[in-house]
Design a protein around this motif. Structure first.
Motif, PDB file in Angstrom:
ATOM      1  N   SER A   1     -55.322 -25.983  72.465  1.00  0.00           N
ATOM      2  CA  SER A   1     -56.034 -25.660  71.229  1.00  0.00           C
ATOM      3  C   SER A   1     -57.520 -25.495  71.536  1.00  0.00           C
ATOM      4  O   SER A   1     -57.995 -25.921  72.586  1.00  0.00           O
ATOM      5  CB  SER A   1     -55.847 -26.777  70.195  1.00  0.00           C
ATOM      6  OG  SER A   1     -56.577 -27.931  70.576  1.00  0.00           O
TER       7      SER A   1
ATOM      8  N   VAL B   1     -50.476 -29.037  74.136  1.00  0.00           N
ATOM      9  CA  VAL B   1     -49.156 -29.319  73.550  1.00  0.00           C
ATOM     10  C   VAL B   1     -48.102 -28.632  74.408  1.00  0.00           C
ATOM     11  O   VAL B   1     -48.298 -27.510  74.870  1.00  0.00           O
ATOM     12  CB  VAL B   1     -49.068 -28.871  72.068  1.00  0.00           C
ATOM     13  CG1 VAL B   1     -49.288 -27.384  71.913  1.00  0.00           C
ATOM     14  CG2 VAL B   1     -47.750 -29.283  71.438  1.00  0.00           C
TER      15      VAL B   1
ATOM     16  N   GLU C   1     -43.556 -28.544  74.707  1.00  0.00           N
ATOM     17  CA  GLU C   1     -42.302 -28.951  74.084  1.00  0.00           C
ATOM     18  C   GLU C   1     -41.319 -29.366  75.173  1.00  0.00           C
ATOM     19  O   GLU C   1     -41.174 -28.688  76.182  1.00  0.00           O
ATOM     20  CB  GLU C   1     -41.743 -27.791  73.266  1.00  0.00           C
ATOM     21  CG  GLU C   1     -40.490 -28.112  72.501  1.00  0.00           C
ATOM     22  CD  GLU C   1     -39.221 -27.781  73.277  1.00  0.00           C
ATOM     23  OE1 GLU C   1     -38.219 -28.459  73.052  1.00  0.00           O
ATOM     24  OE2 GLU C   1     -39.255 -26.870  74.117  1.00  0.00           O
TER      25      GLU C   1
ATOM     26  N   ALA D   1     -42.551 -32.305  70.658  1.00  0.00           N
ATOM     27  CA  ALA D   1     -43.873 -31.820  71.063  1.00  0.00           C
ATOM     28  C   ALA D   1     -44.662 -32.985  71.649  1.00  0.00           C
ATOM     29  O   ALA D   1     -44.794 -34.037  71.020  1.00  0.00           O
ATOM     30  CB  ALA D   1     -44.624 -31.233  69.879  1.00  0.00           C
TER      31      ALA D   1
ATOM     32  N   ILE E   1     -50.998 -29.607  61.098  1.00  0.00           N
ATOM     33  CA  ILE E   1     -51.749 -28.692  61.946  1.00  0.00           C
ATOM     34  C   ILE E   1     -53.182 -28.550  61.419  1.00  0.00           C
ATOM     35  O   ILE E   1     -53.409 -28.550  60.207  1.00  0.00           O
ATOM     36  CB  ILE E   1     -51.036 -27.324  62.028  1.00  0.00           C
ATOM     37  CG1 ILE E   1     -51.619 -26.484  63.166  1.00  0.00           C
ATOM     38  CG2 ILE E   1     -51.064 -26.598  60.706  1.00  0.00           C
ATOM     39  CD1 ILE E   1     -50.781 -25.278  63.524  1.00  0.00           C
TER      40      ILE E   1
ATOM     41  N   SER F   1     -54.899 -31.911  65.344  1.00  0.00           N
ATOM     42  CA  SER F   1     -53.534 -31.594  65.740  1.00  0.00           C
ATOM     43  C   SER F   1     -53.297 -30.091  65.817  1.00  0.00           C
ATOM     44  O   SER F   1     -53.601 -29.358  64.864  1.00  0.00           O
ATOM     45  CB  SER F   1     -52.530 -32.208  64.761  1.00  0.00           C
ATOM     46  OG  SER F   1     -51.225 -31.898  65.175  1.00  0.00           O
ATOM     47  N   PRO F   2     -52.695 -29.622  66.919  1.00  0.00           N
ATOM     48  CA  PRO F   2     -52.319 -28.216  67.017  1.00  0.00           C
ATOM     49  C   PRO F   2     -50.933 -27.934  66.428  1.00  0.00           C
ATOM     50  O   PRO F   2     -50.463 -26.805  66.460  1.00  0.00           O
ATOM     51  CB  PRO F   2     -52.331 -27.966  68.531  1.00  0.00           C
ATOM     52  CG  PRO F   2     -51.985 -29.279  69.126  1.00  0.00           C
ATOM     53  CD  PRO F   2     -52.561 -30.321  68.193  1.00  0.00           C
ATOM     54  N   VAL F   3     -50.263 -28.955  65.905  1.00  0.00           N
ATOM     55  CA  VAL F   3     -48.910 -28.822  65.358  1.00  0.00           C
ATOM     56  C   VAL F   3     -48.751 -29.681  64.110  1.00  0.00           C
ATOM     57  O   VAL F   3     -49.546 -30.573  63.859  1.00  0.00           O
ATOM     58  CB  VAL F   3     -47.826 -29.242  66.392  1.00  0.00           C
ATOM     59  CG1 VAL F   3     -47.815 -28.312  67.586  1.00  0.00           C
ATOM     60  CG2 VAL F   3     -48.006 -30.670  66.827  1.00  0.00           C
ATOM     61  N   THR F   4     -47.688 -29.410  63.356  1.00  0.00           N
ATOM     62  CA  THR F   4     -47.286 -30.254  62.231  1.00  0.00           C
ATOM     63  C   THR F   4     -46.008 -30.971  62.617  1.00  0.00           C
ATOM     64  O   THR F   4     -45.126 -30.383  63.241  1.00  0.00           O
ATOM     65  CB  THR F   4     -47.030 -29.394  60.979  1.00  0.00           C
ATOM     66  OG1 THR F   4     -48.269 -28.798  60.580  1.00  0.00           O
ATOM     67  CG2 THR F   4     -46.475 -30.205  59.828  1.00  0.00           C
ATOM     68  N   GLY F   5     -45.919 -32.251  62.279  1.00  0.00           N
ATOM     69  CA  GLY F   5     -44.705 -32.994  62.594  1.00  0.00           C
ATOM     70  C   GLY F   5     -44.824 -34.464  62.274  1.00  0.00           C
ATOM     71  O   GLY F   5     -45.751 -34.891  61.595  1.00  0.00           O
TER      72      GLY F   5
END
Length: 72
Positions: A6, A12, A14, A19, A48, A66-70
């Motif tokens: 990012s 990040v 997987e 992740a 994200i 955060s570069p992601v949602t989770g």
């Protein structure tokens, strides 16, 4: 397995549907001595482009975005 970075120097990748996040080598080098990490607890949601923690060095405290949602 490829790693994406990012603009906030968080990587990040997987693995098996999970992740994994971390600080880029550039960020670690610039921070020099990391003193403390404030990270979310297991079960917490992260979004994200939102702050999910911070990293404290001798020089500064920086937000971790955060570069992601989770869910942690």
């Amino acid at each position: 397995m490829s790693i994406a970075y990012s603009k906030e120097h968080i990587w990040v990748k997987e693995e098996d549907g999970v992740a994994l996040l971390g600080l880029s080598e550039y960020a670690v080098t610039k921070l020099k001595a990391i003193m403390f990490l404030d990270l979310p607890e297991e079960g917490d949601e992260v979004d994200i482009d939102s702050k999910f923690g911070d990293v404290e060095s001798k020089k500064t405290v920086s937000d971790m975005i955060s570069p992601v949602t989770g869910v942690v």
